[in-house]
Write an enzyme that holds these catalytic residues in place. Structure first.
Site, PDB file in Angstrom:
ATOM      1  N   ASN A  37       0.822  -1.215   0.000  1.00  0.00           N
ATOM      2  CA  ASN A  37       0.000   0.000   0.000  1.00  0.00           C
ATOM      3  C   ASN A  37       0.861   1.273   0.000  1.00  0.00           C
ATOM      4  O   ASN A  37       1.650   1.506   0.926  1.00  0.00           O
ATOM      5  CB  ASN A  37      -0.900  -0.025   1.247  1.00  0.00           C
ATOM      6  CG  ASN A  37      -2.182   0.729   1.047  1.00  0.00           C
ATOM      7  OD1 ASN A  37      -2.419   1.321   0.001  1.00  0.00           O
ATOM      8  ND2 ASN A  37      -3.035   0.703   2.078  1.00  0.00           N
ATOM      9  N   ARG A 147     -14.688  -6.275  14.518  1.00  0.00           N
ATOM     10  CA  ARG A 147     -13.715  -5.330  15.052  1.00  0.00           C
ATOM     11  C   ARG A 147     -14.450  -4.020  15.303  1.00  0.00           C
ATOM     12  O   ARG A 147     -15.296  -3.609  14.510  1.00  0.00           O
ATOM     13  CB  ARG A 147     -12.611  -5.131  14.015  1.00  0.00           C
ATOM     14  CG  ARG A 147     -11.455  -4.329  14.513  1.00  0.00           C
ATOM     15  CD  ARG A 147     -10.413  -4.135  13.439  1.00  0.00           C
ATOM     16  NE  ARG A 147     -10.653  -2.919  12.677  1.00  0.00           N
ATOM     17  CZ  ARG A 147      -9.731  -2.281  11.965  1.00  0.00           C
ATOM     18  NH1 ARG A 147      -8.498  -2.764  11.908  1.00  0.00           N
ATOM     19  NH2 ARG A 147     -10.012  -1.195  11.298  1.00  0.00           N
ATOM     20  N   TYR A 159      -7.979   6.613  12.423  1.00  0.00           N
ATOM     21  CA  TYR A 159      -7.804   5.300  11.792  1.00  0.00           C
ATOM     22  C   TYR A 159      -9.016   4.386  12.047  1.00  0.00           C
ATOM     23  O   TYR A 159      -9.509   4.292  13.176  1.00  0.00           O
ATOM     24  CB  TYR A 159      -6.546   4.589  12.332  1.00  0.00           C
ATOM     25  CG  TYR A 159      -6.574   3.144  11.908  1.00  0.00           C
ATOM     26  CD1 TYR A 159      -6.289   2.794  10.589  1.00  0.00           C
ATOM     27  CD2 TYR A 159      -7.023   2.137  12.771  1.00  0.00           C
ATOM     28  CE1 TYR A 159      -6.420   1.490  10.151  1.00  0.00           C
ATOM     29  CE2 TYR A 159      -7.150   0.835  12.347  1.00  0.00           C
ATOM     30  CZ  TYR A 159      -6.847   0.522  11.031  1.00  0.00           C
ATOM     31  OH  TYR A 159      -7.002  -0.767  10.589  1.00  0.00           O
ATOM     32  N   ASP A 221      -8.175  -2.548  17.060  1.00  0.00           N
ATOM     33  CA  ASP A 221      -6.836  -2.272  16.527  1.00  0.00           C
ATOM     34  C   ASP A 221      -6.325  -0.955  17.098  1.00  0.00           C
ATOM     35  O   ASP A 221      -6.890   0.114  16.827  1.00  0.00           O
ATOM     36  CB  ASP A 221      -6.929  -2.191  14.994  1.00  0.00           C
ATOM     37  CG  ASP A 221      -5.563  -2.196  14.317  1.00  0.00           C
ATOM     38  OD1 ASP A 221      -4.557  -1.998  15.024  1.00  0.00           O
ATOM     39  OD2 ASP A 221      -5.520  -2.395  13.088  1.00  0.00           O
ATOM     40  N   HIS A 223      -3.411   0.198  16.327  1.00  0.00           N
ATOM     41  CA  HIS A 223      -2.667   0.755  15.197  1.00  0.00           C
ATOM     42  C   HIS A 223      -1.392   1.477  15.619  1.00  0.00           C
ATOM     43  O   HIS A 223      -1.125   2.607  15.175  1.00  0.00           O
ATOM     44  CB  HIS A 223      -3.570   1.651  14.339  1.00  0.00           C
ATOM     45  CG  HIS A 223      -3.400   1.384  12.875  1.00  0.00           C
ATOM     46  ND1 HIS A 223      -2.802   2.256  12.027  1.00  0.00           N
ATOM     47  CD2 HIS A 223      -3.741   0.322  12.125  1.00  0.00           C
ATOM     48  CE1 HIS A 223      -2.786   1.745  10.797  1.00  0.00           C
ATOM     49  NE2 HIS A 223      -3.349   0.565  10.834  1.00  0.00           N
ATOM     50  N   GLU A 247      -5.076  -5.368  19.025  1.00  0.00           N
ATOM     51  CA  GLU A 247      -4.055  -5.481  17.978  1.00  0.00           C
ATOM     52  C   GLU A 247      -3.111  -4.282  17.987  1.00  0.00           C
ATOM     53  O   GLU A 247      -3.545  -3.153  18.260  1.00  0.00           O
ATOM     54  CB  GLU A 247      -4.791  -5.559  16.630  1.00  0.00           C
ATOM     55  CG  GLU A 247      -3.878  -5.563  15.429  1.00  0.00           C
ATOM     56  CD  GLU A 247      -4.651  -5.456  14.124  1.00  0.00           C
ATOM     57  OE1 GLU A 247      -5.896  -5.627  14.135  1.00  0.00           O
ATOM     58  OE2 GLU A 247      -4.014  -5.179  13.100  1.00  0.00           O
ATOM     59  N   GLU A 273       1.249  -7.060  11.341  1.00  0.00           N
ATOM     60  CA  GLU A 273       0.878  -6.753   9.951  1.00  0.00           C
ATOM     61  C   GLU A 273       1.965  -5.971   9.211  1.00  0.00           C
ATOM     62  O   GLU A 273       1.999  -6.007   7.986  1.00  0.00           O
ATOM     63  CB  GLU A 273      -0.461  -6.017   9.886  1.00  0.00           C
ATOM     64  CG  GLU A 273      -0.422  -4.610  10.412  1.00  0.00           C
ATOM     65  CD  GLU A 273      -1.764  -3.913  10.340  1.00  0.00           C
ATOM     66  OE1 GLU A 273      -2.792  -4.553  10.608  1.00  0.00           O
ATOM     67  OE2 GLU A 273      -1.780  -2.706  10.021  1.00  0.00           O
ATOM     68  N   ARG A 294      -0.277 -11.731  13.024  1.00  0.00           N
ATOM     69  CA  ARG A 294      -1.135 -10.899  12.182  1.00  0.00           C
ATOM     70  C   ARG A 294      -0.589 -10.650  10.773  1.00  0.00           C
ATOM     71  O   ARG A 294      -1.091  -9.793  10.049  1.00  0.00           O
ATOM     72  CB  ARG A 294      -1.300  -9.524  12.864  1.00  0.00           C
ATOM     73  CG  ARG A 294      -2.344  -9.463  13.907  1.00  0.00           C
ATOM     74  CD  ARG A 294      -3.718  -9.569  13.325  1.00  0.00           C
ATOM     75  NE  ARG A 294      -4.158  -8.351  12.667  1.00  0.00           N
ATOM     76  CZ  ARG A 294      -4.919  -8.320  11.582  1.00  0.00           C
ATOM     77  NH1 ARG A 294      -5.294  -9.423  10.998  1.00  0.00           N
ATOM     78  NH2 ARG A 294      -5.305  -7.170  11.070  1.00  0.00           N
ATOM     79  N   HIS A 323      -3.671 -11.145   8.196  1.00  0.00           N
ATOM     80  CA  HIS A 323      -4.075  -9.805   7.764  1.00  0.00           C
ATOM     81  C   HIS A 323      -4.918  -9.916   6.498  1.00  0.00           C
ATOM     82  O   HIS A 323      -4.506 -10.567   5.535  1.00  0.00           O
ATOM     83  CB  HIS A 323      -2.787  -9.010   7.479  1.00  0.00           C
ATOM     84  CG  HIS A 323      -2.944  -7.545   7.451  1.00  0.00           C
ATOM     85  ND1 HIS A 323      -2.140  -6.724   6.693  1.00  0.00           N
ATOM     86  CD2 HIS A 323      -3.810  -6.729   8.079  1.00  0.00           C
ATOM     87  CE1 HIS A 323      -2.495  -5.472   6.869  1.00  0.00           C
ATOM     88  NE2 HIS A 323      -3.504  -5.449   7.704  1.00  0.00           N
ATOM     89  N   GLU A 350      -9.165 -11.908   9.206  1.00  0.00           N
ATOM     90  CA  GLU A 350      -9.730 -10.581   8.920  1.00  0.00           C
ATOM     91  C   GLU A 350     -10.362 -10.587   7.526  1.00  0.00           C
ATOM     92  O   GLU A 350      -9.795 -11.121   6.584  1.00  0.00           O
ATOM     93  CB  GLU A 350      -8.614  -9.535   8.966  1.00  0.00           C
ATOM     94  CG  GLU A 350      -9.115  -8.113   8.727  1.00  0.00           C
ATOM     95  CD  GLU A 350      -7.971  -7.097   8.787  1.00  0.00           C
ATOM     96  OE1 GLU A 350      -6.816  -7.470   8.525  1.00  0.00           O
ATOM     97  OE2 GLU A 350      -8.248  -5.932   9.107  1.00  0.00           O
ATOM     98  N   TRP A 413       0.904   6.300  12.655  1.00  0.00           N
ATOM     99  CA  TRP A 413      -0.481   6.334  12.158  1.00  0.00           C
ATOM    100  C   TRP A 413      -1.152   4.981  12.337  1.00  0.00           C
ATOM    101  O   TRP A 413      -0.717   3.965  12.284  1.00  0.00           O
ATOM    102  CB  TRP A 413      -0.507   6.699  10.665  1.00  0.00           C
ATOM    103  CG  TRP A 413      -1.912   6.588  10.142  1.00  0.00           C
ATOM    104  CD1 TRP A 413      -2.953   7.442  10.383  1.00  0.00           C
ATOM    105  CD2 TRP A 413      -2.452   5.549   9.318  1.00  0.00           C
ATOM    106  NE1 TRP A 413      -4.106   6.995   9.772  1.00  0.00           N
ATOM    107  CE2 TRP A 413      -3.820   5.829   9.123  1.00  0.00           C
ATOM    108  CE3 TRP A 413      -1.913   4.381   8.755  1.00  0.00           C
ATOM    109  CZ2 TRP A 413      -4.674   4.994   8.384  1.00  0.00           C
ATOM    110  CZ3 TRP A 413      -2.728   3.569   8.009  1.00  0.00           C
ATOM    111  CH2 TRP A 413      -4.109   3.878   7.823  1.00  0.00           C
TER     112      TRP A 413
HETATM  113  O1  KDG Z   1      -2.093  -0.638   4.400  1.00  0.00           O
HETATM  114  C1  KDG Z   1      -2.376  -0.444   5.751  1.00  0.00           C
HETATM  115  C2  KDG Z   1      -3.577  -1.264   6.145  1.00  0.00           C
HETATM  116  O2  KDG Z   1      -3.444  -2.584   5.690  1.00  0.00           O
HETATM  117  C3  KDG Z   1      -3.779  -1.296   7.637  1.00  0.00           C
HETATM  118  O3  KDG Z   1      -3.965   0.004   8.102  1.00  0.00           O
HETATM  119  C4  KDG Z   1      -4.991  -2.144   7.975  1.00  0.00           C
HETATM  120  O4  KDG Z   1      -4.421  -2.123  10.271  1.00  0.00           O
HETATM  121  C5  KDG Z   1      -5.017  -2.628   9.367  1.00  0.00           C
HETATM  122  C6  KDG Z   1      -5.840  -3.810   9.629  1.00  0.00           C
HETATM  123  O5  KDG Z   1      -5.777  -4.286  10.769  1.00  0.00           O
HETATM  124  O6  KDG Z   1      -6.531  -4.261   8.732  1.00  0.00           O
HETATM  125 MG    MG Z   2      -4.198  -3.573  11.879  1.00  0.00          MG
END
Ligand code: KDG
Ligand code: MG
Length: 413
Positions: A37, A147, A159, A221, A223, A247, A273, A294, A323, A350, A413
């Site tokens: 991404n 989630r 996010y 999450d 994040h 997560e 991830e 993950r 993921h 997921e 982020w």
């Molecule tokens: O490219 C970034 C996303 O895959 C991510 O932000 C998604 O955190 C994520 C998730 O748990 O699906």
């Molecule tokens: Mg995630």
């Protein structure tokens, strides 16, 4: 069976995807996902300029040897670009091997261990009433696990919260990458305040448990936004709400930091991830600091490498939670589903549903029924790429958002 050719497709049906197609001298084709991404063209170049020229004429059946050839032979090992490229080759070769055998891939991985893979969807809301609506919509769609992500009072977009997920809003999931088609091709900047989030989130879980009761598996999450001690506090504060997992509670590359979190809370933990190798997990797994792995097949070297990672995790009682965001293409998703069905230490999968345009380009055989995903019985991975449809959606630059604290400091982020 020798590799006759390999080509890289970049398409943008709602979002960008990078796909490798390998063709053998007897006309079989295999697909591999190499989507990274916001850095798609780097992987395209790595594949097209440095990997495809090495593939022609190789024995398509020698999957392990090809993996080692690309990993050790490249000298510069690991990293998301390298491992996404290796993953694409590996997945495409497994697709070919299973097609040649006339079997769905999961049969070559040992056959099925379950009826289907329990999937979790992404419920979200700018506020609690909108989130409750979104949970209801997910349950109506058949999800048996969700989630939970919520807006935070006083902050703008954060996010995981889709625009318009509430009643009457779009049913499709959150897509964070900003495309140049929707505005300037620059990352959106969001504002973050961890203390406000830590105060708000237990209220969110309280409301969801009050509305939906104790049974529904709930995930969240973080994040990568908390310090280890903040994450420890959140894990403890959420214990009454019995999460399936918390997560990415803290940036995961600091594996030792997870000792602190683990020492303070019994909330189950998931991470990985952004990892791309089993070596990213050695402390986390060997010290049993997490409960779920993950990673994405797409970013971790493909089926060959993921199988080894999950087998290592199994030795320590740690389960899978692969993921599956929309930036893992349907090809990467199918690869995960074949593993989910076959391994013993499956935890959850997921499932962020892809945009309908994506599913015009990638023809899938996987199914979602009664909360379970199944890869289907088509020989191979069960996904085909429609080149004509793909050509209708040219690559569009897109970037994930950047986060800043209220004073302007860049934050995870
Ligand atoms: O490219 C970034 C996303 O895959 C991510 O932000 C998604 O955190 C994520 C998730 O748990 O699906
Ligand atoms: Mg995630």
């Amino acid at each position: 069976m020798k590799i006759r050719s390999a080509d890289v497709n970049v398409t943008s049906p709602g979002r960008n995807f990078v796909t490798l197609r390998i063709t053998t001298d007897d006309g079989l084709t295999g697909l591999g996902d190499a989507t990274l991404n916001g850095r798609e063209l780097a992987v395209r170049s790595y594949l097209a300029d440095h990997v495809v020229p090495l593939l022609t004429g190789r024995d398509a059946g020698r999957i392990e040897d090809t993996w080692q050839y690309l990993y050790r032979g490249g000298y510069w090992r690991r990293g998301p670009v390298t491992m996404a490229a290796i993953a694409a080759v590996d997945t495409a070769l497994w697709d070919i091997k299973a097609k040649a055998a006339g079997m769905p891939l999961y049969q070559l991985l040992g056959g099925r261990s379950r009826r289907g893979a329990l999937a979790y969807g992404h419920a979200s809301g700018q506020d609690i009433p909108e989130l409750l609506d979104s949970v209801r919509a997910h349950l109506a769609d058949g999800f048996q696990a969700v989630r939970i992500q919520s807006g935070v009072p006083g902050l703008g977009p954060v996010y995981g919260v889709a625009a318009g997920t509430g009643s009457g809003g779009t049913r499709y999931d959150y897509e964070p990458a900003r495309r140049s088609a929707d505005g300037p091709a620059l990352p959106v900047e969001e504002t973050w305040d961890t203390r406000a989030y830590l105060r708000h989130l237990p209220r969110v879980f309280d409301a969801v448990r009050q509305e939906f009761g104790p049974e529904l598996p709930l995930l969240h999450d973080g994040h990568h936004r908390m310090t280890p001690i903040q994450a420890a506090r959140l894990g403890r504060d959420l214990e009454p709400y019995d999460l399936f997992w918390l997560e990415d509670a803290t940036p995961s590359e600091d594996q030792a930091a997870w000792r602190l979190i683990r020492g303070h809370t019994t909330t189950p933990l998931a991470t990985g991830e952004v990892f791309n190798s089993a070596y990213d997990y050695t402390t986390l797994i060997s010290e049993r600091l997490i409960d779920y792995v993950r990673s994405a097949v797409t970013h971790t070297g493909g089926i060959t490498a993921m199988r080894k990672l999950l087998d290592l995790a199994a030795l320590y009682g740690i389960k899978s939670g692969l993921h599956g965001p929309t930036d893992v293409s349907p090809v990467g998703m199918a690869a995960a589903l074949h593993l989910d069905l076959a391994i013993h230490n499956f935890g959850i999968q997921e499932y962020m549903r892809h945009d309908p345009r994506t599913l015009e380009v990638f023809r899938t055989s996987y199914t979602f029924q009664d909360g379970l995903l199944h890869p289907g019985e088509t020989p191979g991975l069960g996904v085909e790429l429609d080149d004509e449809a793909a050509a209708r959606f040219p690559y569009t630059p897109a970037y994930l958002p950047v986060n800043r604290l209220r004073d302007g400091t860049v934050h995870d982020w």
